[in-house]
Design a protein around this motif. Structure first.
Motif, PDB file in Angstrom:
ATOM      1  N   GLY A  53       0.775  -1.234   0.000  1.00 49.15           N
ATOM      2  CA  GLY A  53       0.000   0.000   0.000  1.00 49.15           C
ATOM      3  C   GLY A  53       0.805   1.283   0.000  1.00 49.15           C
ATOM      4  N   ASP A 108      -4.192   2.155   2.519  1.00 48.78           N
ATOM      5  CA  ASP A 108      -5.253   1.563   3.347  1.00 48.78           C
ATOM      6  C   ASP A 108      -6.632   1.946   2.817  1.00 48.78           C
ATOM      7  N   ASP A 109      -7.481   2.549   3.653  1.00 50.81           N
ATOM      8  CA  ASP A 109      -8.862   2.872   3.264  1.00 50.81           C
ATOM      9  C   ASP A 109      -9.004   4.266   2.662  1.00 50.81           C
TER      10      ASP A 109
END
Length: 119
Positions: A50, A109-110
């Motif tokens: 990521g 990540d998100d």
């Protein structure tokens, strides 16, 4: 023997010309403050950990420079591709496909990826 004294302004002319040249060269390079034109990107690929994002974008055949700017926030990461054109070269219809890999400070990540050219 006669000594010629030069006027101080005559001595300053080469220095002023050199400074003017440096200013022109720096302003012509988007990496050093000249505005580049935002160009949309597509096809983001995020690395397994990521921390890297690879994007694709298209530039006109007359582009002389490209670079990316990244702004990382809590909820989103904005990536902007900036392209500088060569004003002395006709663009025509030719284009070139490019890719760029951006290393993030923190894993994606998100967080949402945002294209700065479409923001």
């Amino acid at each position: 023997m006669k000594v010629l004294h030069r006027h101080p302004l005559l001595l300053a002319i080469p220095l002023i010309a050199a400074i003017a040249l440096i200013v022109v060269l720096v302003r012509a390079n988007p990496r050093y403050g000249a505005p580049g034109r935002p160009e949309p990107w597509s096809s983001p690929v995020v690395s397994a950990d990521g921390t890297r994002v690879t994007i694709s974008y298209t530039v006109p055949g007359c582009s002389r420079s490209e670079h990316t700017e990244t702004a990382e926030g809590r909820d989103e990461v904005t990536i902007t591709v900036l392209v500088g054109d060569d004003a002395d070269t006709p663009c025509g219809e030719s284009t070139r496909q490019r890719t760029a890999t951006i290393t993030l400070d923190e894993p994606l990540d998100d967080r949402r990826l945002v294209d700065g050219a479409r923001d």
